[in-house]
Design a protein around this motif. Structure first.
Motif, PDB file in Angstrom:
ATOM      1  N   SER A  70       0.841  -1.191   0.000  1.00  0.00           N
ATOM      2  CA  SER A  70       0.000   0.000   0.000  1.00  0.00           C
ATOM      3  C   SER A  70       0.876   1.241   0.000  1.00  0.00           C
ATOM      4  CB  SER A  70      -0.919   0.020   1.234  1.00  0.00           C
ATOM      5  OG  SER A  70      -0.140   0.085   2.412  1.00  0.00           O
ATOM      6  N   MET A  71       0.356   2.283  -0.656  1.00  0.00           N
ATOM      7  CA  MET A  71       1.101   3.544  -0.741  1.00  0.00           C
ATOM      8  C   MET A  71       0.102   4.657  -0.483  1.00  0.00           C
ATOM      9  SD  MET A  71       3.236   5.033  -3.958  1.00  0.00           S
ATOM     10  CE  MET A  71       3.843   6.716  -3.949  1.00  0.00           C
ATOM     11  N   SER A  72       0.186   5.297   0.667  1.00  0.00           N
ATOM     12  CA  SER A  72      -0.859   6.226   1.072  1.00  0.00           C
ATOM     13  C   SER A  72      -0.473   7.690   0.927  1.00  0.00           C
ATOM     14  CB  SER A  72      -1.250   5.964   2.537  1.00  0.00           C
ATOM     15  OG  SER A  72      -0.121   6.098   3.377  1.00  0.00           O
ATOM     16  N   THR A  73       0.825   7.979   0.740  1.00  0.00           N
ATOM     17  CA  THR A  73       1.240   9.374   0.647  1.00  0.00           C
ATOM     18  C   THR A  73       1.978   9.623  -0.655  1.00  0.00           C
ATOM     19  OG1 THR A  73       3.288   8.873   1.833  1.00  0.00           O
ATOM     20  CG2 THR A  73       1.423   9.631   3.141  1.00  0.00           C
ATOM     21  N   PRO A  74       1.890  10.830  -1.189  1.00  0.00           N
ATOM     22  CA  PRO A  74       2.597  11.150  -2.427  1.00  0.00           C
ATOM     23  C   PRO A  74       4.104  11.031  -2.270  1.00  0.00           C
ATOM     24  CG  PRO A  74       0.948  12.813  -1.923  1.00  0.00           C
ATOM     25  CD  PRO A  74       1.084  11.944  -0.716  1.00  0.00           C
ATOM     26  N   ALA A  75       4.762  10.654  -3.357  1.00  0.00           N
ATOM     27  CA  ALA A  75       6.223  10.612  -3.357  1.00  0.00           C
ATOM     28  C   ALA A  75       6.767  12.032  -3.432  1.00  0.00           C
ATOM     29  CB  ALA A  75       6.706   9.803  -4.549  1.00  0.00           C
ATOM     30  N   THR A  76       7.791  12.323  -2.635  1.00  0.00           N
ATOM     31  CA  THR A  76       8.404  13.647  -2.676  1.00  0.00           C
ATOM     32  C   THR A  76       9.914  13.488  -2.750  1.00  0.00           C
ATOM     33  OG1 THR A  76       8.452  13.734  -0.255  1.00  0.00           O
ATOM     34  CG2 THR A  76       6.553  14.733  -1.350  1.00  0.00           C
ATOM     35  N   GLY A  77      10.592  14.461  -3.342  1.00  0.00           N
ATOM     36  CA  GLY A  77      12.039  14.444  -3.413  1.00  0.00           C
ATOM     37  C   GLY A  77      12.594  13.337  -4.277  1.00  0.00           C
ATOM     38  N   LEU A  78      11.833  12.924  -5.293  1.00  0.00           N
ATOM     39  CA  LEU A  78      12.262  11.801  -6.121  1.00  0.00           C
ATOM     40  C   LEU A  78      12.557  12.253  -7.545  1.00  0.00           C
ATOM     41  CD1 LEU A  78       9.759   9.048  -4.906  1.00  0.00           C
ATOM     42  CD2 LEU A  78      12.100   9.446  -4.151  1.00  0.00           C
ATOM     43  N   SER A  79      13.189  13.383  -7.699  1.00  0.00           N
ATOM     44  CA  SER A  79      13.428  13.913  -9.035  1.00  0.00           C
ATOM     45  C   SER A  79      14.375  13.048  -9.854  1.00  0.00           C
ATOM     46  CB  SER A  79      13.979  15.340  -8.941  1.00  0.00           C
ATOM     47  OG  SER A  79      15.217  15.348  -8.249  1.00  0.00           O
ATOM     48  N   THR A  80      15.166  12.200  -9.194  1.00  0.00           N
ATOM     49  CA  THR A  80      16.103  11.343  -9.925  1.00  0.00           C
ATOM     50  C   THR A  80      15.537   9.957 -10.224  1.00  0.00           C
ATOM     51  OG1 THR A  80      17.108  10.669  -7.827  1.00  0.00           O
ATOM     52  CG2 THR A  80      18.124  12.529  -8.997  1.00  0.00           C
ATOM     53  N   LEU A  81      14.341   9.701  -9.765  1.00  0.00           N
ATOM     54  CA  LEU A  81      13.721   8.384  -9.943  1.00  0.00           C
ATOM     55  C   LEU A  81      13.505   8.086 -11.427  1.00  0.00           C
ATOM     56  CD1 LEU A  81      12.461   6.058  -8.228  1.00  0.00           C
ATOM     57  CD2 LEU A  81      10.280   7.231  -8.517  1.00  0.00           C
ATOM     58  N   THR A  82      13.908   6.876 -11.871  1.00  0.00           N
ATOM     59  CA  THR A  82      13.737   6.502 -13.270  1.00  0.00           C
ATOM     60  C   THR A  82      12.760   5.355 -13.468  1.00  0.00           C
ATOM     61  OG1 THR A  82      15.618   4.963 -13.213  1.00  0.00           O
ATOM     62  CG2 THR A  82      16.079   7.257 -13.851  1.00  0.00           C
ATOM     63  N   THR A  83      12.629   4.459 -12.470  1.00  0.00           N
ATOM     64  CA  THR A  83      11.787   3.270 -12.622  1.00  0.00           C
ATOM     65  C   THR A  83      10.984   3.022 -11.353  1.00  0.00           C
ATOM     66  OG1 THR A  83      13.431   2.247 -14.075  1.00  0.00           O
ATOM     67  CG2 THR A  83      11.760   0.797 -13.141  1.00  0.00           C
ATOM     68  N   ILE A  84       9.694   2.721 -11.528  1.00  0.00           N
ATOM     69  CA  ILE A  84       8.839   2.341 -10.405  1.00  0.00           C
ATOM     70  C   ILE A  84       8.195   1.003 -10.732  1.00  0.00           C
ATOM     71  CG2 ILE A  84       6.853   2.957  -8.992  1.00  0.00           C
ATOM     72  CD1 ILE A  84       7.330   5.862  -9.820  1.00  0.00           C
ATOM     73  N   LEU A  91      11.646  10.089 -14.642  1.00  0.00           N
ATOM     74  CA  LEU A  91      10.923   8.817 -14.623  1.00  0.00           C
ATOM     75  C   LEU A  91      10.627   8.352 -16.045  1.00  0.00           C
ATOM     76  CD1 LEU A  91       9.504   6.735 -12.779  1.00  0.00           C
ATOM     77  CD2 LEU A  91       7.454   8.156 -12.935  1.00  0.00           C
ATOM     78  N   THR A  92      11.022   7.119 -16.383  1.00  0.00           N
ATOM     79  CA  THR A  92      10.796   6.581 -17.722  1.00  0.00           C
ATOM     80  C   THR A  92       9.849   5.391 -17.741  1.00  0.00           C
ATOM     81  OG1 THR A  92      12.717   5.090 -17.616  1.00  0.00           O
ATOM     82  CG2 THR A  92      13.083   7.326 -18.500  1.00  0.00           C
ATOM     83  N   THR A  93       9.816   4.598 -16.652  1.00  0.00           N
ATOM     84  CA  THR A  93       9.071   3.341 -16.671  1.00  0.00           C
ATOM     85  C   THR A  93       8.261   3.173 -15.394  1.00  0.00           C
ATOM     86  OG1 THR A  93      10.826   2.311 -17.988  1.00  0.00           O
ATOM     87  CG2 THR A  93       9.252   0.836 -16.913  1.00  0.00           C
ATOM     88  N   VAL A  94       6.962   2.848 -15.564  1.00  0.00           N
ATOM     89  CA  VAL A  94       6.088   2.561 -14.427  1.00  0.00           C
ATOM     90  C   VAL A  94       5.371   1.251 -14.702  1.00  0.00           C
ATOM     91  CG1 VAL A  94       4.133   3.326 -13.036  1.00  0.00           C
ATOM     92  CG2 VAL A  94       5.745   5.016 -13.950  1.00  0.00           C
ATOM     93  N   ASN A  95       5.532   0.294 -13.792  1.00  0.00           N
ATOM     94  CA  ASN A  95       4.838  -0.996 -13.897  1.00  0.00           C
ATOM     95  C   ASN A  95       3.693  -1.028 -12.897  1.00  0.00           C
ATOM     96  OD1 ASN A  95       6.689  -2.065 -15.810  1.00  0.00           O
ATOM     97  ND2 ASN A  95       8.142  -2.494 -14.157  1.00  0.00           N
TER      98      ASN A  95
END
Length: 324
Positions: free
Chosen positions: A12-26, A48-52
């Motif tokens: 479960s993920m209940s809060t928005p992601a913050t400070g993830l400007s370098t994130l490329t894959t989820i 961010l390039t890929t979200v599954n």
């Protein structure tokens, strides 16, 4: 610590992601209980390039992936609700070569609701504060970016296709709404600026095409069949479709807005089935220089008919001949 480039979420993920400007894959693929990506969850994650997504995900919240400019791959097949500006200014290419080399296909066959500006490639900014606003809310200026979206699949569940939904999808070649048998309206500017759109198909359940819905689609769109139950074509709906030469109209009652088909290449118009009423707006078919034949129902020519042909409706149509 090194920059975050990959995230594998808990169930479960209940809060928005913050400070993830370098994130490329989820990777949400194993989170079988994940149903909703919340509003602004990954707003501005521009690397961010890929979200599954798992098959359980059915809702993408407002602005969830807004400004994820480098997003390339996301599975939306099971998603029924896509909120306002959910992917606004996402899937962006820096130039034509990159757009053509990295096309994006969207499977929206489960979508029931596609919100305002959901896949709009524009950046909308307030003229006063410079803060982002949703498309269509007024008081904003638009900067158009280059979208990589080249293919979108729709299907029967779709009930709402909002304003600016897929505005500016430069490389989109077709818009097939023929299976969307629950859809009644195409929103304002829904497909405006889709300059490579060569094929548009409608379900006969559609009774309204909004202002500017397909404006600026040129020069690829040549043939168009309007829905049999269509009642309203908005202002500028097909304005500037410069190669549109064939328009089939089966409506029994129809209102065509101002400048709706101005600057097209039509050679003949047949409104003979519109026995229940016909309104042709100001400059609706102006500058169709090859237009030679206009056919109306005899009922439309009676003194007490509901027919309205407004000023300049056919201005610039130098060879036009009226038939009944």
């Amino acid at each position: 610590a090194s920059a975050i480039t990959r995230a594998v979420t808990p169930p479960s993920m209940s809060t928005p992601a913050t400070g993830l400007s370098t994130l490329t894959t989820i990777n949400f693929a194993n989170n079988s209980q994940l149903q909703t990506i919340g509003p602004k969850a990954f707003l501005g994650c521009n690397n961010l390039t890929t979200v599954n997504l798992p098959n359980s995900t059915n809702t993408i919240g407002t602005q969830a992936f807004q400004n994820c400019t480098n997003l390339q791959t996301i599975n939306l097949k099971g998603v029924s609700y896509i909120g306002d500006a959910a992917f606004n200014n996402a899937f962006i290419a820096q130039n034509d070569a990159l757009a053509q080399a990295n096309p994006v296909s969207l499977d929206l066959t489960s979508a029931q609701y596609i919100g305002v500006g959901a896949f709009d490639s524009s950046v909308w900014t307030s003229s006063s504060a410079g803060s982002q606003e949703l498309p269509g809310t007024g008081g904003a200026t638009e900067t158009q970016n280059l979208s990589k979206i080249s293919s979108v699949s729709f299907s029967k569940p779709l009930t709402t296709l909002s304003a600016y939904a897929i505005n500016g999808a430069n490389y989109l070649t077709s818009a097939d709404l023929s299976n969307c048998t629950s859809l009644a309206a195409v929103g304002n500017n829904a497909f405006s600026g889709t300059q490579n759109l060569a094929s548009v198909k409608f379900s006969n359940t559609i009774d309204s095409i909004g202002d500017n819905a397909f404006s600026g689609v040129n020069p690829k769109l040549t043939t168009l069949t309007l829905p049999a139950n269509l009642a309203t074509v908005g202002n500028n709906a097909f304005n500037g479709c410069s190669q549109l030469s064939t328009l089939t109209v089966d409506s029994t009652s129809l209102s065509i807005g101002d400048n709706a088909c101005s600057g097209c290449d039509l050679s003949a118009l047949d409104f003979s089935k519109a026995v229940g009423g016909l309104t042709i707006g100001t400059s609706a078919f102006s500058n169709n220089e090859n237009l030679k034949t206009l056919k109306l129902a005899t009922e439309n020519l009676e003194p007490d008919s509901q027919t309205q042909i407004k000023s300049l409706a056919f201005s610039g149509c130098k060879n036009l001949d009226l038939q009944a």
